[in-house]
Scaffold this active site. Structure first.
Site, mmCIF file in Angstrom:
data_model
loop_
_atom_site.group_PDB
_atom_site.id
_atom_site.type_symbol
_atom_site.label_atom_id
_atom_site.label_comp_id
_atom_site.label_asym_id
_atom_site.label_seq_id
_atom_site.Cartn_x
_atom_site.Cartn_y
_atom_site.Cartn_z
ATOM 1 C CD GLU A 81 -2.956 -1.145 2.273
ATOM 2 O OE1 GLU A 81 -2.541 -0.678 3.348
ATOM 3 O OE2 GLU A 81 -4.062 -1.698 2.153
ATOM 4 C CD GLU A 112 4.904 -21.155 11.497
ATOM 5 O OE1 GLU A 112 5.036 -21.256 12.725
ATOM 6 O OE2 GLU A 112 3.920 -20.618 10.959
#
Length: 271
Positions: A81, A112
């Site tokens: 953004e 992960e």
């Protein structure tokens, strides 16, 4: 130091399946109201990290977010953004997720848990001492993130983190930790809820404050935003009209010529 996974503690509610819709949403809302207060307690930590980021970015550095699952997706969201909002390049703020881009939509098994892949992912961007790396992990125990930050520390790269457990391995690894202690989730262990909300609030603070400090805002307006749709073009014209006290047609002429609110205002003042 004691490390207690408050994000994994049992919910303050039970027998959720017996609750009405009204009871569920009111209970979730009640829990959510505690998140901004938890963020408030972490403001000194947030300020300290932002100070480091601003200095590095002013000197040509970049900001990297690293996370797995929800935390990784939130980092990517915030990074993605920045270009449309502030008109910066896509490589100024970079979001990296364990498992790569495919993990944005679907979980990648065991991604992960890697203790080597995180640093490899950073190396792909030619990471250097000019940059800042923030690890995002609600639990503060994600190996992918912790190991990457450990290597960054060894290579004199500034590290920060956003976590929702106090004294976690990630907090103890990051040079500038941010700990937002939100407590047990409404749904036990579902850290996409309060923890995710806390992380999003902190990310909003970081990039908005950094971009203001870098001069990407004028007054309270996004004068460097990308004009990617009609709504933003109309907003841009209104900003120019208000700033220069001119008509919509005059604002349109300036915007069509300069393609940017800031430049339109600058050249409009000169004419």
């Amino acid at each position: 130091m004691n490390f207690i996974k408050t994000t994994e503690q049992d919910s303050n509610y039970n027998n959720l399946e017996n609750m009405s819709i009204n009871e569920i949403i009111n209970s979730i809302n009640k829990e959510d109201q505690s998140v901004p207060l938890a963020v408030e307690k972490a403001l000194p930590q947030i300020e300290a990290l932002i100070f480091q980021i601003v200095n590095k970015l002013k000197d040509g550095g970049r900001l990297f977010y690293m996370g797995a699952g929800t935390s990784g997706r939130l980092g990517i969201l915030d990074a993605s953004e920045c270009p449309p909002t502030f008109g910066v390049s896509h490589d100024l703020v970079v979001g990296i997720i364990a498992g790569g881009d495919k993990a944005i939509r679907k979980a990648v098994e065991n991604a992960e848990d890697s203790t080597t892949q995180g640093w490899k992912d950073l190396e792909a961007y030619q990471i250097s001492e000019k940059d800042v790396v923030i690890g995002i992990a609600a639990s503060g125990t994600t190996p992918y993130v912790i190991s990457a930050l450990e290597t960054c520390n060894a290579k004199n790269i500034i590290t920060g983190c956003i976590t929702c457990n106090q004294n976690s391995p990630l907090s103890l690894t990051a040079q500038f930790p941010i700990e937002v202690i939100v407590g047990p989730e409404f749904l036990t262990g579902s850290s996409r809820m309060k923890a995710g909300t806390a992380q999003k609030l902190v990310l909003n603070m970081i990039t908005t404050t950094v971009m203001i400090q870098l001069g990407k805002v004028k007054g309270n307006k996004m004068v460097d935003m990308q004009l990617s749709n009609d709504k933003l073009v109309n907003r841009a014209k209104q900003m120019i009209m208000n700033e220069l006290n001119i008509s919509e047609s005059e604002a349109s002429t300036l915007l069509n010529k300069h393609k940017n609110v800031r430049d339109s205002i600058t050249h409009g003042r000169r004419s």
